[in-house]
Scaffold this active site. Structure first.
Site, short mmCIF file in Angstrom:
data_model
loop_
_atom_site.label_atom_id
_atom_site.label_comp_id
_atom_site.label_asym_id
_atom_site.label_seq_id
_atom_site.Cartn_x
_atom_site.Cartn_y
_atom_site.Cartn_z
N THR A 1 85.62 -10.02 -10.41
CA THR A 1 86.23 -10.43 -9.15
C THR A 1 85.32 -11.37 -8.37
O THR A 1 84.11 -11.42 -8.60
CB THR A 1 86.57 -9.20 -8.28
OG1 THR A 1 85.36 -8.52 -7.94
CG2 THR A 1 87.51 -8.25 -9.00
N ASP A 2 85.94 -12.10 -7.46
CA ASP A 2 85.18 -13.03 -6.63
C ASP A 2 84.87 -12.37 -5.28
O ASP A 2 85.12 -11.18 -5.08
CB ASP A 2 85.94 -14.35 -6.46
CG ASP A 2 87.31 -14.18 -5.81
OD1 ASP A 2 87.57 -13.14 -5.16
OD2 ASP A 2 88.14 -15.09 -5.95
N GLN A 3 84.37 -13.15 -4.35
CA GLN A 3 83.97 -12.62 -3.04
C GLN A 3 85.16 -12.04 -2.27
O GLN A 3 84.99 -11.16 -1.43
CB GLN A 3 83.30 -13.74 -2.22
CG GLN A 3 82.68 -13.26 -0.95
CD GLN A 3 81.92 -14.38 -0.23
OE1 GLN A 3 81.97 -15.52 -0.65
NE2 GLN A 3 81.24 -14.04 0.83
#
Length: 143
Positions: free
Chosen positions: A15-17
């Protein structure tokens, strides 16, 4: 027509931020689905490579519909969208565990000799695999 299903647990590292699956990871999941599809047909991509044939990606498409997040389960469905004897296009749908469509896509591959990258005929090098893909193509056309 075979539609292979592969389950993937969304890991935190994917996942990203924003907590959403980073877009490049879907391409990895396409590969997981494609490998499972080939295995479900009774063949082995690893064996193909051992026999001196590679299948590089020549084109890829991804259409994002709904985000997947950490802790969710992704179900990757894979099938043969098109087959010419040299080129194969795989279709993909990725859904969450509720069955909601999250991404659709496709990848196109051409079989080539490992040493020269020259295209080869599946019918010549892998006749059983060719027949299986021809069967998949025919069944798709009949839908």
């Amino acid at each position: 027509m075979l539609r292979s299903k592969t389950k993937v647990e969304v890991r935190y590292a994917e996942t990203d931020q924003m907590g959403v699956v980073y877009h490049a990871n879907y391409l990895v999941w396409f590969e997981l689905g494609r490998t499972a599809f080939i295995k479900d047909l009774g063949f082995s991509y690893a064996q193909m490579e051992e026999d001196g044939i590679l299948s590089p990606v020549t084109e890829i498409h991804a259409y994002y519909k709904k985000p997947l997040t950490y802790g969710q389960e992704a179900i990757v469905e894979t099938w043969v969208e098109e087959y010419t004897g040299v080129k194969v296009e795989y279709g993909y749908e990725i859904r969450n565990s509720k069955g909601e469509l999250c991404i659709t896509g496709s990848s196109t591959h051409v079989c080539v000799k490992k040493d020269s990258f020259r295209p080869v005929s599946m019918k010549k090098y892998f006749p059983e695999w060719h027949l299986a893909y021809e069967k998949e193509k025919k069944q798709k056309q009949e839908l």
